[in-house]
Design an enzyme around this catalytic site. Sequence first.
Site, PDB file in Angstrom:
ATOM      1  N   ARG A  56      16.886  24.926 -17.243  1.00  0.00           N
ATOM      2  CA  ARG A  56      17.113  24.386 -15.908  1.00  0.00           C
ATOM      3  C   ARG A  56      17.462  25.517 -14.956  1.00  0.00           C
ATOM      4  O   ARG A  56      17.819  26.612 -15.363  1.00  0.00           O
ATOM      5  CB  ARG A  56      18.274  23.386 -15.926  1.00  0.00           C
ATOM      6  CG  ARG A  56      17.940  22.061 -16.580  1.00  0.00           C
ATOM      7  CD  ARG A  56      19.153  21.144 -16.584  1.00  0.00           C
ATOM      8  NE  ARG A  56      19.600  20.864 -15.230  1.00  0.00           N
ATOM      9  CZ  ARG A  56      20.835  21.091 -14.791  1.00  0.00           C
ATOM     10  NH1 ARG A  56      21.747  21.591 -15.587  1.00  0.00           N
ATOM     11  NH2 ARG A  56      21.159  20.808 -13.539  1.00  0.00           N
TER      12      ARG A  56
ATOM     13  N   LYS B 113      27.713  25.123 -25.836  1.00  0.00           N
ATOM     14  CA  LYS B 113      26.459  24.383 -25.641  1.00  0.00           C
ATOM     15  C   LYS B 113      25.585  24.410 -26.892  1.00  0.00           C
ATOM     16  O   LYS B 113      25.194  25.481 -27.369  1.00  0.00           O
ATOM     17  CB  LYS B 113      25.711  24.997 -24.451  1.00  0.00           C
ATOM     18  CG  LYS B 113      24.391  24.316 -24.140  1.00  0.00           C
ATOM     19  CD  LYS B 113      23.920  24.714 -22.756  1.00  0.00           C
ATOM     20  CE  LYS B 113      22.469  24.397 -22.523  1.00  0.00           C
ATOM     21  NZ  LYS B 113      22.063  24.594 -21.140  1.00  0.00           N
TER      22      LYS B 113
ATOM     23  N   ARG C 288      31.418  23.369 -13.643  1.00  0.00           N
ATOM     24  CA  ARG C 288      32.154  24.053 -14.716  1.00  0.00           C
ATOM     25  C   ARG C 288      33.597  23.592 -14.687  1.00  0.00           C
ATOM     26  O   ARG C 288      34.136  23.353 -13.614  1.00  0.00           O
ATOM     27  CB  ARG C 288      32.179  25.574 -14.480  1.00  0.00           C
ATOM     28  CG  ARG C 288      30.837  26.187 -14.490  1.00  0.00           C
ATOM     29  CD  ARG C 288      30.857  27.637 -14.981  1.00  0.00           C
ATOM     30  NE  ARG C 288      29.498  27.974 -15.368  1.00  0.00           N
ATOM     31  CZ  ARG C 288      29.061  28.032 -16.613  1.00  0.00           C
ATOM     32  NH1 ARG C 288      29.878  27.797 -17.618  1.00  0.00           N
ATOM     33  NH2 ARG C 288      27.818  28.320 -16.881  1.00  0.00           N
TER      34      ARG C 288
HETATM   35  C1  BTN Z   1      18.643  24.110 -20.211  1.00  0.00           C
HETATM   36  O1  BTN Z   1      19.651  23.925 -20.881  1.00  0.00           O
HETATM   37  O2  BTN Z   1      18.642  24.847 -19.219  1.00  0.00           O
HETATM   38  C2  BTN Z   1      17.373  23.411 -20.622  1.00  0.00           C
HETATM   39  C3  BTN Z   1      16.785  24.036 -21.824  1.00  0.00           C
HETATM   40  C4  BTN Z   1      15.519  23.316 -22.279  1.00  0.00           C
HETATM   41  C5  BTN Z   1      14.832  24.070 -23.390  1.00  0.00           C
HETATM   42  C6  BTN Z   1      13.671  23.299 -23.957  1.00  0.00           C
HETATM   43  S1  BTN Z   1      13.036  24.072 -25.411  1.00  0.00           S
HETATM   44  C7  BTN Z   1      11.651  22.995 -25.381  1.00  0.00           C
HETATM   45  C8  BTN Z   1      11.236  22.867 -23.938  1.00  0.00           C
HETATM   46  N1  BTN Z   1      10.360  23.949 -23.569  1.00  0.00           N
HETATM   47  C9  BTN Z   1      10.927  24.766 -22.688  1.00  0.00           C
HETATM   48  O3  BTN Z   1      10.392  25.792 -22.221  1.00  0.00           O
HETATM   49  N2  BTN Z   1      12.122  24.321 -22.337  1.00  0.00           N
HETATM   50  C10 BTN Z   1      12.470  23.112 -23.053  1.00  0.00           C
END
Ligand code: BTN
Length: 271
Positions: free
Chosen positions: A63, A130, A261
């Site tokens: 994100r 996390k 946070r």
């Molecule tokens: C976050 O925490 O910022 C979101 C992370 C999301 C990661 C997953 S892994 C599978 C899918 N493909 C990606 O490139 N991102 C999501």
Amino acid sequence: MNTPLRWPAEAIWEAVAPDLPGFTVEILPEVDSTNTELMRRARAGQFDPILLVAERQTAGRGRLGRDWQSGAGGQSESSACPSLTFSIGLPLAPRDWSGLSLAVGLSLVESLHPDLRLKWPNDVYFEGRKLAGILIETVGMADAPGARYAVVGVGINLQARRAEGLNTPPAWLHELLPGTQAPDALLQVAAPLIHTLKAFEGSGFAPFQARFNARDALTGLDVVLSDGMTGRAQGVDGVGALQVLSAQGVQKVTSAEVSVRPAPRSVAFKS
Ligand code: BTN
């Protein structure tokens, strides 16, 4: 050498296909990003429902424009898959999209372990660190007004990993469920998650609100938002907005682009 992983594609297909005609499961040894791949396909007009799993991502995305590193190589273990990375793509036409990512996070924690918590809007936490992240993107579908093709990406840390380069210290599933491999974790989460997406499409976030609040990691904590607002977190409302009691009263935070946070003691909110 690592033994090849045996993915439970058939079991997941059998649990999902009756409710989702045309559903397929695809496993790739490597891709840049499962989200990027499904977004590419959707932009090329492929809107079929699919679970796309990658054993390795070379350009995982998170994100807020961040990278998602899959933790190549754990600190103490080695495996072909130190994390589980997958995306679900499917057409959705909910009346209101608010709270979708919260419902996804809730589905993951409920499928994985009772000790997991949610940090608004959708990070999965264990003991303040996390464990999993969610990235949701959508594409319009010209032939289906009111519907969009949703790509719901999930990354779950399985093995111990270092904190360097990460915004938040990591947790991993082996702390809670030692020995769980990526295919086991996928079998636990995939079908319930797809059923959650269909339930959300029918009824929105409201039916998930109480269960989300029961797992909310922030309730009762002083928080700081990335826009500078401070206050005390009070759970989410029926559309998934974070309720924060500030000096100006209860503020509802809806923007997915705002990060939150726990506050350092020095700026803790006083009522
Ligand atoms: C976050 O925490 O910022 C979101 C992370 C999301 C990661 C997953 S892994 C599978 C899918 N493909 C990606 O490139 N991102 C999501």
